[in-house]
Design a protein around this motif. Sequence first.
Motif, PDB file in Angstrom:
ATOM      1  N   LEU A   1     -51.846 -23.455 -10.656  1.00 37.46           N
ATOM      2  CA  LEU A   1     -52.067 -22.772  -8.765  1.00 37.46           C
ATOM      3  C   LEU A   1     -53.904 -21.841  -9.432  1.00 37.46           C
ATOM      4  O   LEU A   1     -54.971 -21.696  -8.314  1.00 37.46           O
ATOM      5  CB  LEU A   1     -51.369 -21.895  -8.535  1.00 37.46           C
ATOM      6  CG  LEU A   1     -51.403 -20.774  -8.111  1.00 37.46           C
ATOM      7  CD1 LEU A   1     -51.027 -20.904  -6.159  1.00 37.46           C
ATOM      8  CD2 LEU A   1     -51.320 -19.645  -8.105  1.00 37.46           C
ATOM      9  N   ILE A   2     -53.872 -21.493 -10.357  1.00 41.02           N
ATOM     10  CA  ILE A   2     -54.911 -20.819 -10.632  1.00 41.02           C
ATOM     11  C   ILE A   2     -56.596 -21.717 -11.148  1.00 41.02           C
ATOM     12  O   ILE A   2     -57.374 -21.342 -10.334  1.00 41.02           O
ATOM     13  CB  ILE A   2     -54.158 -20.249 -12.274  1.00 41.02           C
ATOM     14  CG1 ILE A   2     -54.166 -19.059 -12.022  1.00 41.02           C
ATOM     15  CG2 ILE A   2     -55.594 -19.051 -12.509  1.00 41.02           C
ATOM     16  CD1 ILE A   2     -53.252 -18.414 -14.115  1.00 41.02           C
ATOM     17  N   ASN A   3     -56.161 -22.974 -11.413  1.00 37.15           N
ATOM     18  CA  ASN A   3     -57.176 -24.057 -11.659  1.00 37.15           C
ATOM     19  C   ASN A   3     -57.546 -24.221  -9.688  1.00 37.15           C
ATOM     20  O   ASN A   3     -58.947 -24.546  -9.290  1.00 37.15           O
ATOM     21  CB  ASN A   3     -57.422 -25.426 -11.824  1.00 37.15           C
ATOM     22  CG  ASN A   3     -56.676 -24.919 -13.426  1.00 37.15           C
ATOM     23  OD1 ASN A   3     -57.887 -24.355 -14.078  1.00 37.15           O
ATOM     24  ND2 ASN A   3     -55.694 -25.988 -14.282  1.00 37.15           N
ATOM     25  N   LYS A   4     -56.766 -24.531  -8.885  1.00 33.40           N
ATOM     26  CA  LYS A   4     -56.721 -24.714  -7.439  1.00 33.40           C
ATOM     27  C   LYS A   4     -57.404 -23.484  -7.101  1.00 33.40           C
ATOM     28  O   LYS A   4     -58.827 -24.167  -6.667  1.00 33.40           O
ATOM     29  CB  LYS A   4     -55.688 -25.698  -7.376  1.00 33.40           C
ATOM     30  CG  LYS A   4     -55.620 -26.051  -4.796  1.00 33.40           C
ATOM     31  CD  LYS A   4     -54.396 -26.741  -4.759  1.00 33.40           C
ATOM     32  CE  LYS A   4     -54.396 -26.543  -3.663  1.00 33.40           C
ATOM     33  NZ  LYS A   4     -53.298 -26.575  -2.853  1.00 33.40           N
TER      34      LYS A   4
ATOM     35  N   GLU B   1     -58.804 -26.107 -16.328  1.00 31.74           N
ATOM     36  CA  GLU B   1     -58.668 -25.554 -18.084  1.00 31.74           C
ATOM     37  C   GLU B   1     -57.039 -25.766 -17.651  1.00 31.74           C
ATOM     38  O   GLU B   1     -56.070 -25.854 -17.452  1.00 31.74           O
ATOM     39  CB  GLU B   1     -59.450 -23.951 -17.790  1.00 31.74           C
ATOM     40  CG  GLU B   1     -60.343 -23.333 -17.196  1.00 31.74           C
ATOM     41  CD  GLU B   1     -61.245 -24.341 -19.086  1.00 31.74           C
ATOM     42  OE1 GLU B   1     -61.330 -23.098 -19.690  1.00 31.74           O
ATOM     43  OE2 GLU B   1     -62.677 -24.648 -18.556  1.00 31.74           O
ATOM     44  N   THR B   2     -57.187 -25.853 -19.306  1.00 34.78           N
ATOM     45  CA  THR B   2     -55.622 -26.181 -19.632  1.00 34.78           C
ATOM     46  C   THR B   2     -55.156 -24.816 -19.348  1.00 34.78           C
ATOM     47  O   THR B   2     -55.430 -23.508 -19.664  1.00 34.78           O
ATOM     48  CB  THR B   2     -55.757 -26.411 -22.019  1.00 34.78           C
ATOM     49  OG1 THR B   2     -56.754 -25.547 -22.666  1.00 34.78           O
ATOM     50  CG2 THR B   2     -56.181 -27.715 -21.710  1.00 34.78           C
ATOM     51  N   PRO B   3     -53.687 -25.174 -19.502  1.00 29.55           N
ATOM     52  CA  PRO B   3     -52.973 -23.686 -19.476  1.00 29.55           C
ATOM     53  C   PRO B   3     -53.139 -22.638 -20.617  1.00 29.55           C
ATOM     54  O   PRO B   3     -53.598 -21.339 -20.679  1.00 29.55           O
ATOM     55  CB  PRO B   3     -51.087 -23.837 -19.400  1.00 29.55           C
ATOM     56  CG  PRO B   3     -51.464 -25.458 -19.405  1.00 29.55           C
ATOM     57  CD  PRO B   3     -52.887 -25.864 -19.326  1.00 29.55           C
ATOM     58  N   GLU B   4     -53.169 -23.052 -22.123  1.00 36.94           N
ATOM     59  CA  GLU B   4     -54.020 -22.020 -22.866  1.00 36.94           C
ATOM     60  C   GLU B   4     -54.821 -21.560 -23.070  1.00 36.94           C
ATOM     61  O   GLU B   4     -54.953 -20.584 -23.230  1.00 36.94           O
ATOM     62  CB  GLU B   4     -53.621 -23.018 -24.256  1.00 36.94           C
ATOM     63  CG  GLU B   4     -53.129 -23.800 -25.070  1.00 36.94           C
ATOM     64  CD  GLU B   4     -51.561 -25.339 -24.252  1.00 36.94           C
ATOM     65  OE1 GLU B   4     -52.940 -25.612 -23.301  1.00 36.94           O
ATOM     66  OE2 GLU B   4     -50.520 -25.043 -24.382  1.00 36.94           O
TER      67      GLU B   4
ATOM     68  N   ILE C   1     -47.239 -20.210 -17.089  1.00 36.68           N
ATOM     69  CA  ILE C   1     -48.079 -18.792 -17.158  1.00 36.68           C
ATOM     70  C   ILE C   1     -47.344 -17.781 -18.089  1.00 36.68           C
ATOM     71  O   ILE C   1     -47.492 -16.969 -15.867  1.00 36.68           O
ATOM     72  CB  ILE C   1     -49.593 -18.848 -17.609  1.00 36.68           C
ATOM     73  CG1 ILE C   1     -50.748 -19.867 -18.236  1.00 36.68           C
ATOM     74  CG2 ILE C   1     -50.351 -17.848 -17.982  1.00 36.68           C
ATOM     75  CD1 ILE C   1     -51.566 -19.945 -17.143  1.00 36.68           C
ATOM     76  N   GLU C   2     -46.814 -16.621 -18.560  1.00 33.78           N
ATOM     77  CA  GLU C   2     -46.228 -14.851 -18.790  1.00 33.78           C
ATOM     78  C   GLU C   2     -46.923 -14.596 -18.706  1.00 33.78           C
ATOM     79  O   GLU C   2     -48.130 -14.351 -20.121  1.00 33.78           O
ATOM     80  CB  GLU C   2     -44.925 -15.677 -18.887  1.00 33.78           C
ATOM     81  CG  GLU C   2     -43.573 -14.063 -19.017  1.00 33.78           C
ATOM     82  CD  GLU C   2     -43.066 -14.472 -19.788  1.00 33.78           C
ATOM     83  OE1 GLU C   2     -41.896 -14.516 -19.431  1.00 33.78           O
ATOM     84  OE2 GLU C   2     -42.746 -14.056 -21.479  1.00 33.78           O
ATOM     85  N   ILE C   3     -47.025 -13.527 -18.064  1.00 34.26           N
ATOM     86  CA  ILE C   3     -48.300 -12.279 -17.985  1.00 34.26           C
ATOM     87  C   ILE C   3     -47.704 -10.668 -17.798  1.00 34.26           C
ATOM     88  O   ILE C   3     -47.309 -10.742 -17.052  1.00 34.26           O
ATOM     89  CB  ILE C   3     -49.472 -12.255 -16.873  1.00 34.26           C
ATOM     90  CG1 ILE C   3     -50.220 -14.285 -17.132  1.00 34.26           C
ATOM     91  CG2 ILE C   3     -50.098 -11.712 -16.930  1.00 34.26           C
ATOM     92  CD1 ILE C   3     -50.063 -14.662 -15.695  1.00 34.26           C
TER      93      ILE C   3
ATOM     94  N   ASP D   1     -54.421 -10.986  -7.254  1.00 30.74           N
ATOM     95  CA  ASP D   1     -54.866 -10.544  -8.469  1.00 30.74           C
ATOM     96  C   ASP D   1     -55.164 -10.980  -9.568  1.00 30.74           C
ATOM     97  O   ASP D   1     -56.124 -10.846 -10.476  1.00 30.74           O
ATOM     98  CB  ASP D   1     -54.357  -8.714  -8.500  1.00 30.74           C
ATOM     99  CG  ASP D   1     -54.977  -8.897  -7.364  1.00 30.74           C
ATOM    100  OD1 ASP D   1     -55.437  -8.232  -6.313  1.00 30.74           O
ATOM    101  OD2 ASP D   1     -53.303  -8.030  -6.828  1.00 30.74           O
ATOM    102  N   ILE D   2     -54.124 -11.232 -10.160  1.00 22.05           N
ATOM    103  CA  ILE D   2     -54.345 -12.305 -12.274  1.00 22.05           C
ATOM    104  C   ILE D   2     -55.123 -13.611 -11.608  1.00 22.05           C
ATOM    105  O   ILE D   2     -56.194 -13.772 -11.973  1.00 22.05           O
ATOM    106  CB  ILE D   2     -52.739 -12.964 -12.184  1.00 22.05           C
ATOM    107  CG1 ILE D   2     -51.617 -11.635 -12.212  1.00 22.05           C
ATOM    108  CG2 ILE D   2     -52.617 -13.882 -13.515  1.00 22.05           C
ATOM    109  CD1 ILE D   2     -50.237 -12.374 -12.242  1.00 22.05           C
ATOM    110  N   VAL D   3     -54.904 -14.122 -10.687  1.00 19.71           N
ATOM    111  CA  VAL D   3     -56.371 -15.121 -10.334  1.00 19.71           C
ATOM    112  C   VAL D   3     -57.510 -15.141 -10.119  1.00 19.71           C
ATOM    113  O   VAL D   3     -58.801 -15.464 -10.981  1.00 19.71           O
ATOM    114  CB  VAL D   3     -55.981 -15.984  -8.994  1.00 19.71           C
ATOM    115  CG1 VAL D   3     -56.949 -17.333  -8.643  1.00 19.71           C
ATOM    116  CG2 VAL D   3     -53.897 -16.882  -8.533  1.00 19.71           C
TER     117      VAL D   3
END
Length: 490
Positions: free
Chosen positions: A214-217, A223-226, A248-250, A264-266
């Motif tokens: 979702l973040i990448n899109k 980017e890799t999840p790491e 990803i747990e934030i 907001d995280i994105v």
Amino acid sequence: MPNGEIQKLIITEETAKIRPYAVAAVLRNIKFTKDRYDSFMELQEKLHQNICRKRALVAIGTHDLDTLSGPFTYTAKRPSDIKFKPLNKTKEYTACELMNIYKTDNHLKHYLHIIENKPLYPVIYDSNGVILSMPPIINGNHSKITVNTKNVFIECTGTDFTKAKIVLDVIVTMFSEYCENQFMVEAAEVVFPNGKSYTFPELAYRKEIVRADLINKKVGIRETPENIAKLLTRMCLKSEVIGDGNQIEIEIPPTRADIIHACDIVEDAAIAYGYNNIQMTLPKTYTIANQFPLNKLTELLRHDMAAAGFTEVLTFALCSQEDIADKLGLDISATEAVHISNPKTAEFQVARTTLLPGLLKTIAANRKMPLPLKLFEISDIVVKDSSRDVGARNYRHLCAVYYNKNPGFEIIHGLLDRVMQLLNVPPGEKKGGYVIKASEGPAFFPGRCAEIFARGQSIGKLGVLHPDVITKFELTMPCSSLEINIEPFL
């Protein structure tokens, strides 16, 4: 904590009607320097202005705890019953006297309205009856903080409980850094009128789970999840990859009250990645823009009005009440004008309901120019309309004036015929045609005014202006005008 007891703030029910909420905390063994002290005061001021909405939602009070003795009481009293020595003053005043003194204080006068007309004013006492503060106006001088202050008692009172907690969290997380035990905050107990007691600051951490794809899109990166977890950790959002390796747990700390939603995280991930490092790509959808029809018609008319020898003017959309009412012989209530609630100057009190005053004011400012003056404007006017969701609507009007030693009614009439010719509207009563009929208007000379009907509806008026109107706009020559609504011709 001396003798193991934490400070207590008791809220009484009198506060319910004025400022019902309060939170508190203590910073122990803090080391202030001049810079840290200034920064502490500036932080409070910044918070007051933005998240506290000029102290209306929350007001912050910081006090030297060693000059006070708990438990503290937050209550509300009649202004005449509150008497104390306010910050940086040498004698005692009642709350009523303070309100009068601060009416001329450039800094504090903006906050007086919050409690000014209330029967009771909020006030905080310690166990010896010393007044700490009268929020949201001023603190007492007794508990004033100096560079040498060691222990700070912080209280936030307000009408918005969530924002009060956020403000307290922000102050203690930022300034606990300067305590002897770094990042240690001493809690305070707050007892609400219903008898329930809570401990503040909450300093609540919470966890959110967001998918890496979702973040990448959303950001437009790969980017890799790491890597994304590393980017977010750099933004003070401790993150790790969990589950199927795509989640990803934030952990959202109390210092980031601005993280409300996953978007907001994105955004934080995009900031950490660097906006300039995101590859630019062409959108997948292909669209062709088109000019807005009303603006297209306006552009076409502007060129032809200029070709007819008229000069275009651009005037303000706001004007004074006199301009659209008194000077044109109308009553302000009859104009359906939209009023500005807090106008900065008398010139900008209402939105214009007609373009004519703007043109007449332009002539008044250009009386030295050689005659004749032929001016026009095609712009929006605003009138109240209860059927619209915003309570008002715009109409695109065309207005033209001719100012000379003789009224020149025939020139304005000729201009109307030219505009109608351009709009392909034939003269005459028949369907789709236009006619002018004798009419009256307070702004026009009796017997020299006509209403224009086109396509079966009234679209405006033309005529010779009344001498009173001309005098009120500080003009000296006769003037004729035309104003029509061009929207029916789209």
